[in-house]
Scaffold this motif. Structure first.
Motif, PDB file in Angstrom:
ATOM      1  N   UNK A  55      17.574  67.563  54.214  1.00 38.90           N
ATOM      2  CA  UNK A  55      17.395  66.687  53.057  1.00 38.90           C
ATOM      3  C   UNK A  55      18.638  66.722  52.188  1.00 38.90           C
ATOM      4  N   UNK A  56      19.003  65.561  51.653  1.00 39.21           N
ATOM      5  CA  UNK A  56      20.144  65.468  50.755  1.00 39.21           C
ATOM      6  C   UNK A  56      21.492  65.653  51.408  1.00 39.21           C
ATOM      7  N   UNK A  57      21.578  65.496  52.724  1.00 35.48           N
ATOM      8  CA  UNK A  57      22.856  65.671  53.421  1.00 35.48           C
ATOM      9  C   UNK A  57      23.741  64.445  53.233  1.00 35.48           C
ATOM     10  N   UNK A  58      25.053  64.674  53.207  1.00 35.39           N
ATOM     11  CA  UNK A  58      26.008  63.592  53.039  1.00 35.39           C
ATOM     12  C   UNK A  58      27.187  63.806  53.989  1.00 35.39           C
ATOM     13  N   UNK A  59      27.829  62.699  54.351  1.00 35.97           N
ATOM     14  CA  UNK A  59      29.012  62.758  55.190  1.00 35.97           C
ATOM     15  C   UNK A  59      30.024  61.726  54.705  1.00 35.97           C
ATOM     16  N   UNK A  60      31.261  61.938  55.090  1.00 40.07           N
ATOM     17  CA  UNK A  60      32.330  61.056  54.632  1.00 40.07           C
ATOM     18  C   UNK A  60      32.365  59.793  55.482  1.00 40.07           C
ATOM     19  N   UNK A  61      32.301  58.658  54.815  1.00 34.98           N
ATOM     20  CA  UNK A  61      32.374  57.354  55.461  1.00 34.98           C
ATOM     21  C   UNK A  61      33.824  56.900  55.466  1.00 34.98           C
ATOM     22  N   UNK A  62      34.430  56.871  56.654  1.00 38.20           N
ATOM     23  CA  UNK A  62      35.850  56.525  56.741  1.00 38.20           C
ATOM     24  C   UNK A  62      36.113  55.068  56.418  1.00 38.20           C
ATOM     25  N   UNK A  63      35.156  54.209  56.661  1.00 31.67           N
ATOM     26  CA  UNK A  63      35.363  52.794  56.374  1.00 31.67           C
ATOM     27  C   UNK A  63      35.379  52.525  54.871  1.00 31.67           C
ATOM     28  N   UNK A  64      34.417  53.127  54.146  1.00 33.84           N
ATOM     29  CA  UNK A  64      34.324  52.905  52.706  1.00 33.84           C
ATOM     30  C   UNK A  64      35.033  53.974  51.886  1.00 33.84           C
TER      31      UNK A  64
END
Length: 600
Positions: free
Chosen positions: A476-485
């Motif tokens: 829950x609450x995990x995030x990752x880096x979006x290379x496009x945005x």
């Protein structure tokens, strides 16, 4: 071997005596008389074992009928050394479900490549307790398992080979129950047939139904080869122009169906279909005499147990003072065989959901759920473990009317929340909720409620009742880096599979926002593990999700690739097909199969 084990055991024994009040240990083996007695007893036992001969005219010795545990493997990628796709399985194989080609293997402790699905990518696969079914690339349904073949001791049959049972219907989705298989076709039709091969008998000469075009499909598929006696179930009243069924979800005794216009229908599988109000209605009708032209119908009323016997859980003093409200409608069902696939041949729209557009349906063992187009969740049915998610203060064991499940009880009032998806199995329910607070980033939580006796709640606690949905740890609450945005984006679960027996497999969508070089999606698991169904190599149940690791090392990642796909008859369907791995949690086992990727 037995004599060596006994002698070794005797040699390893040491005799002690704790003296009273002395606080010290006295070694009795120091006395010559005790040592002589011990050696004499050991010698006598060894002489008896070596001279007690069992003759061939003696009665049969008792044997322990257990299947061995498969040895650990060094390959669990779902791809053979020759680059051929195959399934990965682990857990119980007692009914020959996850590895029917290895009937002597009862348990697989760790993820293991299974060669019985080599070169095969499926549209869908479903596991039940003693039988299983799948849809191959051509849309044909195959069934297998000890429960399907109904084996008797000493019988000889090709039980290890999945058998074609429904052909030429272009099936895309399956739902299994104890006695029925429900199949949804690409054209929006719902078929039902038996789970047992012995019941696949054509009781009447069946012609092409009126709903099928006059030209049929046999000229495309090479002729009808269906071996199962099936029927198509229709809604009560006609659907709107262009409206079709798009999804089905089966509980233990009831079925939900969703149309392309967001209407929700329900179907009774047997007489227990409304034991906890999970049908969403009480009054409907069934055929009085199945398999007849224009059969007469009888009206029935299935009352929930809480209504038909409100004092079921009280003492006999109160039960004897209240008469049972069983009426003529229940007596009408006594003469009808509920095991027949034509027990109920109709789908009924749920009255309380008319006018509410639904985007997703889900069914637990004895409960029902829908998500509306606004992201609200409605649930009804069994709630003795809190599996509806209505809060810890609600002690009702049965919810007969669709009731909204509030997922924002544990978040600030300024935080907006909506449900992205849900999955239910047995007495456990999982919600995927999107949170969006003011002036903050969006994140996604996985919430669970219901029976977490074996850790299925995922909150590091073992509780058999949880009415307020709680956050699942580690996912829950995990995030990752979006290379496009060039920003952080929430990690949304790709899929969740909840076993009716209490373990969960969750696929994290860690494939969407990363750049080149990513190998796939992480697979995490938690819950019951008595049959090694979590794939950790141990039998300890887990109350919090863990990322699975392959026995040869490295994280267990579900991959995507292109492959040559065959159907289950061994014929090549297509070359260079986009396929992706999909995880399914069964009854004490798990399987990862290659699924034909759908383009959205």
């Amino acid at each position: 071997m037995f004599r060596n084990a006994v002698s070794k055991s005797l040699r390893s024994q040491r005799f002690y005596s704790h003296g009273r009040g002395s606080g010290r240990t006295t070694h009795l083996a120091r006395g010559p008389s005790v040592a002589l007695a011990a050696s004499t007893a050991a010698g006598a036992l060894l002489w008896y074992l070596s001279n007690n001969i069992v003759h061939n005219d003696s009665g049969d010795l008792p044997t322990l009928e257990t299947k061995p545990v498969a040895p650990k493997t060094a390959n669990s990628t779902g791809v053979t050394e020759d680059g051929i796709i195959c399934a990965v399985v682990w857990g119980s194989n007692k009914s020959n479900l996850i590895d029917p080609k290895s009937p002597m293997v009862g348990t697989l402790q760790v993820p293991t490549n299974a060669k019985w699905l080599e070169h095969v990518a499926l549209r869908d696969l479903a596991l039940h307790e003693r039988h299983a079914a799948c849809v191959d690339a051509r849309g044909d349904v195959y069934q297998w398992g000890d429960g399907f073949f109904d084996l008797t001791p000493g019988s000889e049959t090709e039980a290890n080979t999945p058998k074609l049972t429904l052909h030429g219907k272009n099936i895309v989705k399956l739902q299994l129950t104890d006695s029925r298989v429900y199949a949804l076709s690409a054209s929006g039709k719902i078929y039902v047939f038996a789970t047992n091969e012995a019941q696949h008998k054509h009781s009447i000469a069946r012609s092409t139904p009126a709903s099928i075009p006059w030209w049929g499909t046999s000229w495309i598929c090479g002729g009808e080869q269906t071996t199962a006696d099936f029927i198509e179930i229709f809604p009560k009243g006609k659907l709107n122009w262009g409206e079709t069924f798009t999804s089905i979800a089966a509980g233990r005794n009831h079925l939900l169906a969703l149309t392309s216009e967001g209407r929700t229908f329900t179907h009774s599988i047997n007489k227990n279909a409304n034991s906890h109000g999970q049908l969403g209605l009480r009054n409907f009708d069934v055929p009085a005499h199945p398999r007849t032209i224009a059969p007469s119908r009888i009206a029935v009323e299935l009352l929930p147990n809480s209504v038909s016997d409100p004092y079921a859980n009280t003492s006999s003093f109160y039960r004897n003072s209240v008469p049972s409200p069983a009426g003529a409608s229940e007596n009408n069902l006594n003469a009808i065989n509920e095991q027949h696939i034509v027990f109920c041949d109709t789908l009924f729209e749920i009255p309380s959901l008319k006018g509410i557009r639904v985007t997703q349906i889900a069914a637990g063992g004895r409960s029902s759920f829908v998500i509306t187009d606004s992201g609200a969740v409605l649930g009804w049915g069994a709630n003795e473990h809190g599996q509806i998610g209505l809060g810890g203060g609600l002690t009702l064991g049965t919810i007969t009317v669709p009731t909204e499940v509030v997922l924002t009880k544990n978040v600030p009032l300024s935080t907006k929340s909506r449900c992205l998806g849900l999955m239910a199995g047995g007495d456990l329910t999982c919600f995927v909720a999107e949170r969006n607070a003011q002036d903050s980033l969006t994140y996604v939580d996985v919430l669970t409620c219901g029976n977490g006796q074996w850790g299925g709640l995922g909150n590091s606690l073992f509780s058999n009742a949880q009415g307020n949905p709680v956050r699942v740890k580690n996912v829950s609450g995990l995030r990752e880096f979006d290379e496009q945005n060039q920003t952080l984006s929430p990690i949304i679960p790709q899929a969740i599979s909840v076993s009716p027996t209490g373990h969960v497999l969750l696929t994290l969508n860690t494939y969407s926002h990363v750049g080149p070089g990513d190998s796939g999606r992480d697979l995490v698991a938690w819950g019951l593990n008595h049959d090694y169904q979590l794939g950790t190599g141990k039998r300890t149940s887990l109350s919090a999700p863990v990322t699975l690791e392959r026995p040869e090392g490295g994280r267990f990642m579900l991959a995507k690739r292109k492959a040559t796909v065959k159907d289950l008859s061994g014929k090549v369907w297509k070359n260079t097909v986009d396929v992706e791995q999909c995880a399914v949690a069964g009854y004490g086992n798990s399987i990862v199969y290659w699924k034909i990727a759908t383009r959205h």
